[in-house]
Design a protein around this motif. Structure first.
Motif, mmCIF file in Angstrom:
data_model
loop_
_atom_site.group_PDB
_atom_site.id
_atom_site.type_symbol
_atom_site.label_atom_id
_atom_site.label_comp_id
_atom_site.label_asym_id
_atom_site.label_seq_id
_atom_site.Cartn_x
_atom_site.Cartn_y
_atom_site.Cartn_z
ATOM 1 N N ARG A 127 -2.609 -7.562 -3.223
ATOM 2 C CA ARG A 127 -3.587 -8.145 -2.300
ATOM 3 C C ARG A 127 -2.850 -9.133 -1.396
ATOM 4 N NH1 ARG A 127 -6.189 -7.982 -7.361
ATOM 5 N NH2 ARG A 127 -8.248 -6.961 -7.348
ATOM 6 N N ASP A 128 -2.376 -8.668 -0.271
ATOM 7 C CA ASP A 128 -1.595 -9.548 0.603
ATOM 8 C C ASP A 128 -1.879 -9.210 2.065
ATOM 9 O OD1 ASP A 128 0.185 -11.247 1.816
ATOM 10 O OD2 ASP A 128 1.825 -10.824 0.425
ATOM 11 N N VAL A 162 -9.700 -2.484 -2.362
ATOM 12 C CA VAL A 162 -8.674 -3.425 -1.898
ATOM 13 C C VAL A 162 -7.905 -2.842 -0.722
ATOM 14 C CG1 VAL A 162 -6.525 -4.593 -2.521
ATOM 15 C CG2 VAL A 162 -8.442 -4.560 -4.133
ATOM 16 N N VAL A 163 -7.520 -1.579 -0.829
ATOM 17 C CA VAL A 163 -6.791 -0.919 0.260
ATOM 18 C C VAL A 163 -7.636 -0.916 1.534
ATOM 19 C CG1 VAL A 163 -5.925 1.310 1.080
ATOM 20 C CG2 VAL A 163 -5.279 0.465 -1.180
ATOM 21 N N ALA A 164 -8.917 -0.595 1.399
ATOM 22 C CA ALA A 164 -9.805 -0.577 2.572
ATOM 23 C C ALA A 164 -9.903 -1.957 3.209
ATOM 24 C CB ALA A 164 -11.188 -0.082 2.159
ATOM 25 N N VAL A 170 -5.860 -1.162 10.583
ATOM 26 C CA VAL A 170 -4.452 -0.775 10.700
ATOM 27 C C VAL A 170 -4.378 0.708 11.076
ATOM 28 C CG1 VAL A 170 -2.268 -0.502 9.447
ATOM 29 C CG2 VAL A 170 -3.721 -2.501 9.031
ATOM 30 N N PRO A 171 -3.555 1.072 12.058
ATOM 31 C CA PRO A 171 -3.417 2.490 12.403
ATOM 32 C C PRO A 171 -3.077 3.331 11.177
ATOM 33 C CG PRO A 171 -2.318 1.142 14.048
ATOM 34 C CD PRO A 171 -2.734 0.213 12.929
ATOM 35 N N PHE A 172 -3.635 4.534 11.123
ATOM 36 C CA PHE A 172 -3.493 5.368 9.932
ATOM 37 C C PHE A 172 -2.028 5.624 9.581
ATOM 38 C CE2 PHE A 172 -3.010 9.424 7.758
ATOM 39 C CZ PHE A 172 -3.841 9.235 6.668
ATOM 40 N N ALA A 173 -1.196 5.895 10.573
ATOM 41 C CA ALA A 173 0.210 6.203 10.297
ATOM 42 C C ALA A 173 0.906 5.024 9.619
ATOM 43 C CB ALA A 173 0.935 6.571 11.583
ATOM 44 N N ALA A 177 2.291 4.865 5.714
ATOM 45 C CA ALA A 177 3.668 4.482 5.393
ATOM 46 C C ALA A 177 3.692 3.417 4.312
ATOM 47 C CB ALA A 177 4.367 3.972 6.651
ATOM 48 N N MET A 178 2.828 2.411 4.431
ATOM 49 C CA MET A 178 2.826 1.297 3.476
ATOM 50 C C MET A 178 2.239 1.675 2.125
ATOM 51 S SD MET A 178 1.979 -2.053 5.839
ATOM 52 C CE MET A 178 0.807 -1.299 6.974
ATOM 53 N N THR A 179 1.354 2.662 2.093
ATOM 54 C CA THR A 179 0.696 3.015 0.829
ATOM 55 C C THR A 179 1.314 4.211 0.126
ATOM 56 O OG1 THR A 179 -0.955 4.348 2.029
ATOM 57 C CG2 THR A 179 -1.538 2.050 1.515
#
Length: 200
Positions: A127-128, A162-164, A170-173, A177-179
């Protein structure tokens, strides 16, 4: 990994070279090589937890400024469970020193420290939102989201929520990348997935 001697010492070069040859990224826990108990008494638990993140900054900072990342440009370093909001500050601080005190810097790097951190360093966070908000400075590649399952500070069983929340807007791409996509690339999981999907 244990930070004795510290990671900027040339004694590790054979180890880094072997990791490159094996295409094996280096992964360490946020408090690796250091005691995670710095303070006692009122308020100490929260400050101890937060202070351990500074060791991640020290580790990645040494790897970037000592020339390790410059000498081994394909070697990736990941520090886990450390958050990522501090990474933008670290990049700025090291770059500022690289410019203002360059005459005293040894070795003389070809690029600012942030160049190497953006190329080869990665940090995991749960969570950041600060890390996500600072991606325009740090770049997307260093930021790896993780649920930290099964730790109590992890996101399970509310990981999707949390991800949502932290990736809203944030742009999907970049979110992809981050997830997961960067993790798959750095740790060679794309090849594993391809082999698993190959017809027998």
């Amino acid at each position: 990994m244990v930070a004795d001697p510290m990671y900027n010492e040339p004694v590790y070069d054979r180890f880094w070279a072997a990791a490159v040859e094996l295409e094996m990224p280096i992964t360490a826990h946020q408090g690796t090589g250091h005691s995670m108990i710095h303070y006692t008494g009122p308020g100490s638990a929260a400050v101890n937890y937060s202070t351990t993140q500074t060791f991640s900054a020290r580790t990645l900072g040494l790897l970037a400024t000592s020339g390790v990342m410059e000498r081994f440009p394909t070697l990736h370093f990941t520090v886990v469970e450390c958050g990522g909001g501090w990474l933008a500050w670290l990049m700025h601080s090291l770059d500022e020193t690289w410019v203002a005190h360059n005459a005293w810097q040894k070795p003389r790097l070809a690029h600012p420290p942030s160049y190497y951190l953006k190329r080869q360093a990665h940090v995991t966070f749960q969570r950041d939102p600060v890390a996500v908000a600072n991606r325009s400075f740090t770049g997307v590649s260093p930021l790896l989201w993780g649920s930290d399952y099964p730790h109590h500070e992890g996101t399970f069983p509310e990981s999707r929520k949390v991800v949502a929340e932290i990736f809203g807007g944030v742009p999907f791409a970049e979110m992809a990348a981050m997830t997961g996509e960067t993790t798959a690339r750095v740790f060679g999981l794309e090849a594993v997935r391809a082999r698993a999907l190959r017809p027998t």
